[in-house]
Design a protein around this motif. Sequence first.
Motif, short mmCIF file in Angstrom:
data_model
loop_
_atom_site.label_atom_id
_atom_site.label_comp_id
_atom_site.label_asym_id
_atom_site.label_seq_id
_atom_site.Cartn_x
_atom_site.Cartn_y
_atom_site.Cartn_z
N HIS A 114 66.20 -70.20 42.78
CA HIS A 114 66.55 -68.56 42.55
C HIS A 114 67.43 -68.25 41.41
N GLU A 157 58.26 -59.62 40.68
CA GLU A 157 59.09 -60.64 40.70
C GLU A 157 58.16 -62.07 40.45
N THR A 170 62.43 -66.49 40.46
CA THR A 170 62.23 -67.83 41.46
C THR A 170 61.49 -68.81 40.88
N ARG A 225 75.57 -70.54 34.10
CA ARG A 225 74.76 -69.70 33.14
C ARG A 225 74.25 -70.41 32.18
N GLN A 236 68.90 -65.69 38.30
CA GLN A 236 69.03 -64.24 37.78
C GLN A 236 68.89 -64.31 36.54
N SER A 281 61.17 -54.30 39.45
CA SER A 281 61.19 -54.70 40.81
C SER A 281 59.94 -55.32 41.41
N ARG A 295 66.80 -59.19 36.64
CA ARG A 295 66.04 -59.42 37.56
C ARG A 295 65.87 -60.88 38.22
N PRO A 296 65.60 -61.14 39.38
CA PRO A 296 65.82 -62.47 40.01
C PRO A 296 64.45 -63.11 39.56
N ARG A 351 69.16 -62.30 33.19
CA ARG A 351 69.69 -61.01 32.91
C ARG A 351 70.34 -61.01 31.22
N GLU A 358 71.50 -66.97 35.30
CA GLU A 358 72.43 -67.10 35.93
C GLU A 358 72.08 -68.07 37.49
N GLU A 365 71.52 -56.18 34.46
CA GLU A 365 71.60 -57.00 35.72
C GLU A 365 70.33 -57.89 35.73
#
Length: 572
Positions: free
Chosen positions: A351, A204, A341, A317, A353, A201, A338-339, A355, A368, A336
């Motif tokens: 942006h 980023e 950017t 994807r 994802q 988290s 993490r994002p 995963r 993704e 899940e």
Amino acid sequence: MATKRCMNAGCMAVAPGGEWRKGWALRAGGFAILCDKCGLAYDQHVFCDIFHQKESGWRECFYCGKRLHCGCIASRNSFDLLDSGGVQCLNCIKASGVQFISTQPMPKLLASPQMRQRPFPLSSRGLSEEVLQGRAIDMTWISSDTYDPSQVKWEEKPILSLNRNPSLVGTSSQNALDLKDITPENNSSNNNNNSNNNSESLAETSLSMGLGLANTSDTEKTIMLSSPELTAQKVRHFVPKQLKVMPHDAAKDLGSLPHMRVARPPADGRGRNQLLPRYWPRITDQELQQISGDSNSTIVPLFEKVMSASDAGRIGRLVLPKACAEAYFPPISQPEGRPLTIQDTKGKEWHFQFRFWPNNNSRMYVLEGVTPCIQSLQLQAGDTVTFSRIEPGGKLLMGFRKATNTATLADSQISAIANGTFMADPLFAPQVDNLQIVSGYSGFLHSIKGRPDHANSSDSDVGWINKAGRPLPNEGSLLQPLQKRSRNIGLKSRRLSMDSEDALELKLTWEEAQDLLRPPLTVKPNVVRIEDYEFEEYDEPPIFGKRTIFTVRASGDQDQWIQCDECFRWRR
DNA sequence: ATTGTGCATGTTAAT
DNA sequence: TTAACATGCACAATG
């Protein structure tokens, strides 16, 4: 626990068990250390810096203080770290009956037979020929003043950093390694979810996406002489005048870019074919500064991937090579992910994802939310996406390269030869790559034919350009496994795929290709000397024919000999 | 009905 | 035999 990492700044792989030791760092004939993760080979000078020689004759490791077991002077550069501790030279290991190389687990990333796809040619032992022959590997390094480990956000703190004199960039053999302090790593293992979540988290990661169009002019193509063994001997090279000939010397090439620092690309595992060539993406200083905000930035190439139909489809994807994702992307412990950017050179941010999916006790890493990006860039199956990283800052660059042109196979072969891309050095195979795509993507070809932006690949080659605005000669030289590619295109293309395999068998050395080219006897060449090479420069294009040699009689008359295909006898 | 998501499965290459 | 990965597919979410 103290952790050792691969010394390649672009790799950052952690040594298994936290120890840089036998089994992870392999010595190749005493000349190199090969990281099991990235396959990076260090030349002997670097190695000697690690194990420095004491006046008394024995050696000790700079970092752990382990002494050379036998103190064998003759075995300079030939050490092995012993499981029991200490160091022993290879001669003594051999004398003790313990096989060294053969029993070593071959670096997973180097054992592939797809050797023509790797940056360095491999020997039968899976080791770089440059390494085995003691030739200094063409390496450039990140200088310590530009490489800031603290900026690598998804790592707690890299244990190793490269301390390089900026002035020595491109002359790795003169550089010295410098180990930073060893810090207990916050081990981001999959089992440590809490810490990972926090780090994820917090971290980023900012990615930058660079998209540049490299306009390849027919009148300005750069071809590279491949063989380092070529010396000052006079070599018959057919060089149309409009072609520029450059010696194969990345360091010199890079040296012409005073503000561009380029790090060495790592090798990789199964996805080694996805590694970037050692001529990395280069962008202008202005572009780099725009992305990184620092004109002294360094581009560290990471990996690339040819987009499959699934990747380019509407699902959005992008499947990432596992080894690459784990090596270069931030560690994720939860599916899940993490994002991430991404911003392009114009500042547009994307942006994604990042995963993974659990898969057979393993993971499948995906990016993704790539649909908007793919659509915006008009990417499709067969196009290549490349990932690099800018140091300092750890920003990732995402470049794209459109699939190659629609020329026929025959045209490509001829073109490849004419362009001088049939070379011994696997580093230089862009046209061969083209062959694969051209012949291996029948369905793909249909789609490109209907798309103007794909119809002329040399013009649509979305890659990195150098400061002079020329496309990088080796950009796009990465060969993908043919089967992998053909898998995307259905059965109809299998035959063509086989054809392309056949075509690959036509891959010749530079000298062999030269043998097949002959000028009209009436044409007098201009002899041009570049560096240590002499080139015969012809106004007329060469003739593609049988193996041909030329002899000159005492009278001065010249004979042309052609070898018979069947009896191999030479005929005038 | 369409689209998105997560996992399963088949294919291929590596070991 | 195993691992990687491209893709299929069932189910859920959404319009």
